[in-house]
Design a protein around this motif. Sequence first.
Motif, mmCIF file in Angstrom:
data_model
loop_
_atom_site.group_PDB
_atom_site.id
_atom_site.type_symbol
_atom_site.label_atom_id
_atom_site.label_comp_id
_atom_site.label_asym_id
_atom_site.label_seq_id
_atom_site.Cartn_x
_atom_site.Cartn_y
_atom_site.Cartn_z
ATOM 1 N N LEU A 45 0.844 -1.277 -0.102
ATOM 2 C CA LEU A 45 -0.075 0.039 -0.094
ATOM 3 C C LEU A 45 0.820 1.369 0.051
ATOM 4 N N GLY A 46 0.379 2.345 -0.582
ATOM 5 C CA GLY A 46 1.261 3.600 -0.506
ATOM 6 C C GLY A 46 2.203 3.732 -1.721
ATOM 7 N N GLY A 47 3.114 4.508 -1.293
ATOM 8 C CA GLY A 47 4.293 4.559 -2.383
ATOM 9 C C GLY A 47 4.909 3.575 -2.741
ATOM 10 N N VAL A 48 5.297 2.523 -1.879
ATOM 11 C CA VAL A 48 5.922 1.418 -2.331
ATOM 12 C C VAL A 48 4.990 0.462 -3.375
ATOM 13 N N ALA A 49 3.785 0.701 -3.126
ATOM 14 C CA ALA A 49 2.692 -0.148 -4.119
ATOM 15 C C ALA A 49 2.937 0.680 -5.487
ATOM 16 N N THR A 61 -4.269 -6.355 -2.506
ATOM 17 C CA THR A 61 -4.262 -5.631 -1.278
ATOM 18 C C THR A 61 -5.703 -5.528 -0.740
ATOM 19 N N ILE A 62 -6.607 -5.294 -1.632
ATOM 20 C CA ILE A 62 -7.924 -5.285 -1.120
ATOM 21 C C ILE A 62 -8.731 -6.655 -1.035
ATOM 22 N N ARG A 89 -1.724 9.430 -5.417
ATOM 23 C CA ARG A 89 -0.791 9.623 -4.320
ATOM 24 C C ARG A 89 -0.997 8.127 -3.208
ATOM 25 N N PRO A 90 -0.052 8.193 -2.424
ATOM 26 C CA PRO A 90 0.019 7.166 -1.295
ATOM 27 C C PRO A 90 -1.473 7.282 -0.501
ATOM 28 N N GLU A 91 -1.564 8.512 -0.086
ATOM 29 C CA GLU A 91 -2.617 8.986 0.698
ATOM 30 C C GLU A 91 -3.853 8.459 0.164
ATOM 31 N N SER A 92 -4.116 8.395 -0.866
ATOM 32 C CA SER A 92 -5.255 7.662 -1.592
ATOM 33 C C SER A 92 -5.072 6.238 -1.139
ATOM 34 N N GLY A 93 -4.227 5.651 -1.309
ATOM 35 C CA GLY A 93 -4.271 4.180 -0.866
ATOM 36 C C GLY A 93 -4.794 4.127 0.436
ATOM 37 N N LEU A 94 -4.263 4.840 1.290
ATOM 38 C CA LEU A 94 -5.067 4.742 2.658
ATOM 39 C C LEU A 94 -6.391 4.969 2.902
ATOM 40 N N LEU A 95 -6.796 6.120 2.216
ATOM 41 C CA LEU A 95 -8.322 6.488 2.334
ATOM 42 C C LEU A 95 -8.970 5.422 1.745
ATOM 43 N N GLY A 96 -8.386 4.634 0.491
ATOM 44 C CA GLY A 96 -9.142 3.762 -0.385
ATOM 45 C C GLY A 96 -9.190 2.412 0.566
ATOM 46 N N ILE A 97 -8.257 2.143 1.118
ATOM 47 C CA ILE A 97 -8.412 0.887 2.010
ATOM 48 C C ILE A 97 -9.310 1.028 3.273
ATOM 49 N N ILE A 126 -1.505 19.921 34.535
ATOM 50 C CA ILE A 126 -2.464 19.858 33.617
ATOM 51 C C ILE A 126 -2.776 18.629 32.987
ATOM 52 N N ILE A 127 -1.635 17.947 32.545
ATOM 53 C CA ILE A 127 -1.914 16.716 32.105
ATOM 54 C C ILE A 127 -1.862 15.473 32.592
ATOM 55 N N LYS A 128 -1.348 15.646 34.001
ATOM 56 C CA LYS A 128 -1.345 14.272 34.595
ATOM 57 C C LYS A 128 -2.767 13.515 34.823
ATOM 58 N N GLY A 129 -2.696 12.320 34.385
ATOM 59 C CA GLY A 129 -4.064 11.643 34.404
ATOM 60 C C GLY A 129 -4.798 11.682 33.328
ATOM 61 N N VAL A 130 -4.572 12.266 32.266
ATOM 62 C CA VAL A 130 -5.239 12.672 31.171
ATOM 63 C C VAL A 130 -5.770 11.360 30.428
ATOM 64 N N ASP A 131 -7.074 10.914 30.058
ATOM 65 C CA ASP A 131 -7.338 9.715 29.491
ATOM 66 C C ASP A 131 -8.556 10.060 28.487
ATOM 67 N N ILE A 132 -8.151 10.393 27.337
ATOM 68 C CA ILE A 132 -9.196 10.655 26.334
ATOM 69 C C ILE A 132 -9.371 9.661 25.033
ATOM 70 N N MET A 133 -10.653 9.433 24.736
ATOM 71 C CA MET A 133 -10.712 8.557 23.531
ATOM 72 C C MET A 133 -11.274 9.516 22.511
ATOM 73 N N VAL A 134 -10.472 9.661 21.416
ATOM 74 C CA VAL A 134 -11.126 10.410 20.374
ATOM 75 C C VAL A 134 -11.789 9.462 19.344
ATOM 76 N N VAL A 135 -13.156 9.543 19.245
ATOM 77 C CA VAL A 135 -13.874 8.645 18.237
ATOM 78 C C VAL A 135 -13.963 9.559 17.073
ATOM 79 N N ARG A 136 -13.123 9.118 15.992
ATOM 80 C CA ARG A 136 -13.232 10.047 14.632
ATOM 81 C C ARG A 136 -13.942 9.090 13.680
ATOM 82 N N GLU A 137 -14.976 9.651 12.820
ATOM 83 C CA GLU A 137 -15.628 9.163 11.869
ATOM 84 C C GLU A 137 -14.484 9.167 10.649
ATOM 85 N N LEU A 138 -14.497 8.054 9.980
ATOM 86 C CA LEU A 138 -13.213 7.958 9.339
ATOM 87 C C LEU A 138 -13.608 7.663 7.772
ATOM 88 N N THR A 139 -14.950 7.472 7.325
ATOM 89 C CA THR A 139 -14.826 6.957 5.879
ATOM 90 C C THR A 139 -16.075 7.996 5.222
#
Length: 356
Positions: A45-49, A61-62, A89-97, A126-139
């Motif tokens: 995947l990516g540039g090597v592909a 790969t798919i 571009r390589p990034e399109s490979g990542l988005l595509g997969i 400020i940061i001691k004990g930080v524990d955040i889960m980012v839930v990002r919509e990806l597709t």
Amino acid sequence: MSNRYKIGIIRGDGIGPEIIEEAIKVLDAVSVNEGFTLKYEEMLLGGVAIDETGVPLPDETIKGVKKCDAVLFGAIGGPKWDNLARHLRPESGLLGIRKAMGTFANLRPAIVYDELINASSLKPEIIKGVDIMVVRELTGGIYFGEPRELQKDQAFNTMIYTREEVERIAVVAFDIAMQRDKRICSVDKANVLEVSQFWRETVEEISKGYPEVELSHMYVDNAAMQLIREPKQFDVILTGNIFGDILSDAASMLSGSIGLLPSASTGNSVGLYEPIHGSAPDIAGQGIANPLATISSASMMLRYALGEEKAANRIDDAIRKALKQGYRTGDIGDFDAVEIVSCAQMGDIVAKYASK
Ligand code: IPM
Ligand code: MN
């Protein structure tokens, strides 16, 4: 009979191959101890592909990823391929997969290791004990919206979310919140964008099914500021594709280095496990990359995809121990280091601790 799993391995470009090597080392160490077997299948995947097949995401790969129990991914991209058209571009490979695998939910935990409390550019209190889960919509969202075009004197992209897309990512976030502190902050730009108004209303609807979870909303500009000002106010952050991309990079610096943050991209079938950082072409091949984000991603893979919780815990404990002992790769080398180690040495150390 012991469990056997088939793991797709995508090394990619830049530091990708080096960091994946270390994750495999650690996976092999824990699988022996926990009595399961991992069979790896390498995919391009990516540039090597692009170099080997002419396209960033070969059909093989798919097809290959769909036959795996999970896929571990390194990083893609680099200056060599920067001038290609977008779809080549390589990034399109990542988005595509991601799209092909249907991995619409990207979980990006940002935790601060006590051992690295001085590595962040923010004050320890400020940061001691930080524990955040980012839930990002990806597709979905502006990354994939049509129409899109680069013209001579103008260019445009489309930010679009359907009800189904918002509902399913919201459900993921609420389910995760139920396992945590039961607080969700949904991040949008509803003061300006219709798509964000829609996002907000749809998330409100889903929240009715989770009376125990406290839901709040925040505009993305304010959220960027609040992450730096008082990060401990956040438990789960639920957000769209581009806002999640940006906020998760910001959140990574709470932990001290982007080289520490793992992610899990999941959906209804095979999941993709990847560090949130890129291919870092500037340091590629020097053996100095931090493999911990990828090793942590391998741990998420064991936990979420394979249900091998004990092995995942072993890896997490081993990472903490390595940091506690003062082993540091260069990116975090200025902070309470006893010894600066290479990428491969860090892999050796974590593998050793994980197998005891
Ligand atoms: C990430 C990366 C990718 C993204 C790029 C490489 C396409 O920045 O995983 O965060 O924007 O999703
Ligand atoms: Mn990113």
